[in-house]
Design an enzyme around this catalytic site. Sequence first.
Site, PDB file in Angstrom:
ATOM      1  N   ASP A  35       1.019  -1.307  -0.019  1.00  9.56           N
ATOM      2  CA  ASP A  35       0.186  -0.022   0.158  1.00  9.56           C
ATOM      3  C   ASP A  35       0.800   1.297   0.010  1.00  9.56           C
ATOM      4  O   ASP A  35       1.586   1.389   0.965  1.00  9.56           O
ATOM      5  CB  ASP A  35      -0.949   0.002   1.080  1.00  9.56           C
ATOM      6  CG  ASP A  35      -1.958   1.054   1.379  1.00  9.56           C
ATOM      7  OD1 ASP A  35      -1.770   2.154   0.757  1.00  9.56           O
ATOM      8  OD2 ASP A  35      -3.297   0.610   1.428  1.00  9.56           O
ATOM      9  N   SER A  66      -6.931   4.394  -1.588  1.00  5.36           N
ATOM     10  CA  SER A  66      -6.800   2.788  -1.720  1.00  5.36           C
ATOM     11  C   SER A  66      -8.090   2.196  -1.733  1.00  5.36           C
ATOM     12  O   SER A  66      -8.155   1.061  -2.267  1.00  5.36           O
ATOM     13  CB  SER A  66      -6.175   2.461  -0.161  1.00  5.36           C
ATOM     14  OG  SER A  66      -5.058   3.023  -0.178  1.00  5.36           O
ATOM     15  N   THR A 119      -8.144  -1.861   1.619  1.00  8.29           N
ATOM     16  CA  THR A 119      -7.518  -2.764   0.727  1.00  8.29           C
ATOM     17  C   THR A 119      -7.891  -4.302   1.267  1.00  8.29           C
ATOM     18  O   THR A 119      -8.490  -4.878   0.128  1.00  8.29           O
ATOM     19  CB  THR A 119      -6.078  -2.652   0.882  1.00  8.29           C
ATOM     20  OG1 THR A 119      -5.576  -1.442   0.472  1.00  8.29           O
ATOM     21  CG2 THR A 119      -5.464  -3.465  -0.246  1.00  8.29           C
ATOM     22  N   PHE A 165      -4.317  -9.934  15.456  1.00  7.97           N
ATOM     23  CA  PHE A 165      -3.267  -9.488  16.208  1.00  7.97           C
ATOM     24  C   PHE A 165      -3.115  -8.267  16.998  1.00  7.97           C
ATOM     25  O   PHE A 165      -2.058  -7.998  17.598  1.00  7.97           O
ATOM     26  CB  PHE A 165      -2.003  -9.967  15.514  1.00  7.97           C
ATOM     27  CG  PHE A 165      -2.119 -11.452  14.927  1.00  7.97           C
ATOM     28  CD1 PHE A 165      -2.077 -12.671  15.638  1.00  7.97           C
ATOM     29  CD2 PHE A 165      -2.242 -11.302  13.540  1.00  7.97           C
ATOM     30  CE1 PHE A 165      -2.219 -13.836  15.018  1.00  7.97           C
ATOM     31  CE2 PHE A 165      -2.717 -12.840  12.921  1.00  7.97           C
ATOM     32  CZ  PHE A 165      -2.344 -13.963  13.702  1.00  7.97           C
ATOM     33  N   GLU A 173      -1.319  -7.874   2.001  1.00 14.02           N
ATOM     34  CA  GLU A 173      -1.088  -6.476   1.743  1.00 14.02           C
ATOM     35  C   GLU A 173      -0.068  -6.074   2.660  1.00 14.02           C
ATOM     36  O   GLU A 173       0.025  -6.352   4.015  1.00 14.02           O
ATOM     37  CB  GLU A 173      -2.494  -5.817   2.001  1.00 14.02           C
ATOM     38  CG  GLU A 173      -2.309  -3.939   1.905  1.00 14.02           C
ATOM     39  CD  GLU A 173      -3.061  -3.050   2.665  1.00 14.02           C
ATOM     40  OE1 GLU A 173      -3.363  -2.064   2.310  1.00 14.02           O
ATOM     41  OE2 GLU A 173      -3.885  -3.610   3.667  1.00 14.02           O
ATOM     42  N   ASP A 182       2.123   2.877   3.387  1.00 26.41           N
ATOM     43  CA  ASP A 182       1.240   3.942   3.264  1.00 26.41           C
ATOM     44  C   ASP A 182       1.271   4.716   4.470  1.00 26.41           C
ATOM     45  O   ASP A 182       1.541   6.038   4.471  1.00 26.41           O
ATOM     46  CB  ASP A 182       0.003   3.418   2.908  1.00 26.41           C
ATOM     47  CG  ASP A 182      -0.927   4.502   2.699  1.00 26.41           C
ATOM     48  OD1 ASP A 182      -0.970   5.552   1.650  1.00 26.41           O
ATOM     49  OD2 ASP A 182      -1.827   4.434   3.487  1.00 26.41           O
ATOM     50  N   HIS A 228       2.479   8.668   5.192  1.00 25.47           N
ATOM     51  CA  HIS A 228       1.488   9.645   5.673  1.00 25.47           C
ATOM     52  C   HIS A 228       1.946  10.412   6.877  1.00 25.47           C
ATOM     53  O   HIS A 228       1.980  11.547   7.110  1.00 25.47           O
ATOM     54  CB  HIS A 228       0.227   8.965   6.222  1.00 25.47           C
ATOM     55  CG  HIS A 228      -0.653   8.737   4.910  1.00 25.47           C
ATOM     56  ND1 HIS A 228      -0.918   9.487   3.734  1.00 25.47           N
ATOM     57  CD2 HIS A 228      -1.409   7.521   4.487  1.00 25.47           C
ATOM     58  CE1 HIS A 228      -1.774   9.111   2.945  1.00 25.47           C
ATOM     59  NE2 HIS A 228      -1.890   7.815   3.097  1.00 25.47           N
ATOM     60  N   HIS A 230      -1.121   2.835  -5.111  1.00 25.48           N
ATOM     61  CA  HIS A 230      -0.889   4.125  -5.390  1.00 25.48           C
ATOM     62  C   HIS A 230       0.565   4.425  -5.006  1.00 25.48           C
ATOM     63  O   HIS A 230       1.124   3.678  -4.235  1.00 25.48           O
ATOM     64  CB  HIS A 230      -1.896   5.187  -4.992  1.00 25.48           C
ATOM     65  CG  HIS A 230      -1.912   4.815  -3.375  1.00 25.48           C
ATOM     66  ND1 HIS A 230      -1.024   5.565  -2.459  1.00 25.48           N
ATOM     67  CD2 HIS A 230      -2.756   4.227  -2.705  1.00 25.48           C
ATOM     68  CE1 HIS A 230      -1.412   5.267  -1.486  1.00 25.48           C
ATOM     69  NE2 HIS A 230      -2.439   4.566  -1.306  1.00 25.48           N
ATOM     70  N   HIS A 265      -1.117  11.028  -0.890  1.00 27.35           N
ATOM     71  CA  HIS A 265      -0.617  10.023  -2.097  1.00 27.35           C
ATOM     72  C   HIS A 265       0.008  10.746  -3.217  1.00 27.35           C
ATOM     73  O   HIS A 265      -0.242  11.978  -3.307  1.00 27.35           O
ATOM     74  CB  HIS A 265      -1.818   9.185  -2.483  1.00 27.35           C
ATOM     75  CG  HIS A 265      -2.460   8.315  -1.437  1.00 27.35           C
ATOM     76  ND1 HIS A 265      -3.528   7.473  -1.708  1.00 27.35           N
ATOM     77  CD2 HIS A 265      -1.990   8.188  -0.144  1.00 27.35           C
ATOM     78  CE1 HIS A 265      -3.898   7.064  -0.513  1.00 27.35           C
ATOM     79  NE2 HIS A 265      -2.940   7.231   0.334  1.00 27.35           N
TER      80      HIS A 265
HETATM   81 ZN   LIG Z   1      -2.890   6.130   2.182  1.00 28.43          ZN
END
Ligand SMILES: [Zn+2]
Length: 512
Positions: free
Chosen positions: A50, A100, A163, A291, A334, A339, A343, A381, A472
């Site tokens: 991601d 996403s 996702t 988890f 994933e 990602d 961020h 992305h 993104h």
């Molecule tokens: Zn993102």
Amino acid sequence: MTENPGVLKWSARLTSVALLAGCVVSNDPPPAEPSAAGGIARNVILFIGDGMGVSTVTAARIFDGQSLGMTGEEHELIFETFPHVALVKTYNTNQQVPDSAGTATAMMTGRKTRAGVINIGPEVRRQDCQESLDQELTPLGVIAKERGKSVGVVTTTRLTHATPASVFAHSPERDWESDQYLPESDRAQGCLDIAYQLTRFDVGGGLDVVLGGGRAEFYGGEFDGNRVGGQDDLIREWLDAGSNRTYITTRDELARLRAAQQPGIRPAQQPEELPEPRSAQPSRQQVLGTFSRSHMTYVAERPPDTTEPTLAEMTSAAIDLLADDEDGYFLMVEGGRIDHGHHDGKPGYALLETQAFARAVEAALEQVDLEETLVLVTADHSHVFTIAGYPVRGNPILGLVVENDVTGEPSPEAAVDATGTPYTTLGYANGPGAVADQPRPAPETGTGAVYQSHIPVVSHRIDGSLDYSETHGGEDVALYGIGVGSDQVGGVIEQNLIFDIMIQAFGWDDGD
Ligand SMILES: [Zn+2]
């Protein structure tokens, strides 16, 4: 699983990659391609990093190489050795730079759609429950179950995040992960939250392996969860709906489950607690593992005694469980927190997550037979993440830029900008590292540092709080393919064609 030529061939390639460690340039031939590259796949594994744009792959390659004692630039992440590569156009139908949910929908359903919606057609306005109900797109998770395959979902985010949700759910709003933010009026119209959809998924008897984070989305407040509508224990309901179901919450439980799956392998601790062999089960075992309460812990923040498995451990366990199905499987894995590291403006976090993602791909390649399996690796992305300046060869990727002097030899000190301030190789076009209304200070560096950026962007989260996250990026991402059907990976393609490549590999493009 038995030994097979495809696995052996790939193992030989792994060894040659490892031997590259001391070399400056690779003169290796491309990896041996399985003879069945154009045939029918029994299994498909889709790895999604991601936010793993091309600049992230490059930086992670250097980061991983440097962590192995190399200069780094010449290194290869395992999926970079795949024989087939394409560039992928990621835009959503209503957004130049995508999110996403829209991108995952493109990959899972073969249709591009709006940002923020999961497996809902592009005509539907985001958050419009009524419009969404007759515009649902069928995701590959459903198609695969209908056709007798097993289906698995593995992620480091909440299992209800965009996702992973795209494998099994429909929602006109990605944030309806539990019923916490799902308005009562929309619930009354028939829209269901994503955790509920996961636990009530019943196509082909239900999802087979689901491993990740996000426990709180399945429980009400009395169990430290986020649910508000009276369904306080979706996990209990899921367990009660099938005697073949196992719920786990720790790395040790996952290891014990895997050991029971493979008679030759035993966990290091507590062998007396091994569950009964799977042959005693009335039908194939289904496993749900959560988890962590929310997203799984960043690699950078995991204590040595963590109870959370790695992405590679979850991937290996999932393949062991799914490989039990003679009809084959579809697995989506994933690396979801690449990602999030970006961020947060923390490349060190994102690169550690990318490294763990590459290890998961490596683990899968050691288990699957490429003569009957398609393995795809891509990103949904990119991010506004750059590798800049003119740092010398082998310069620490998380460090300050050190340039060469006029003779091409490294300078003794870090380079400075027009204000006399040093700068880092890695940086962002926007995000929390932006400095507003004051001179740029000397940058912090290292794994936990927030790296500098230009524009202090801000937006609102669904709970109303302000979000200063880096955004993104809109440029293309890469798609890497190996195994059966991977010869379809090539050129510059629309993201929804990834669905077509997977369907075609399964031999399902015959119109029935
Ligand atoms: Zn993102």
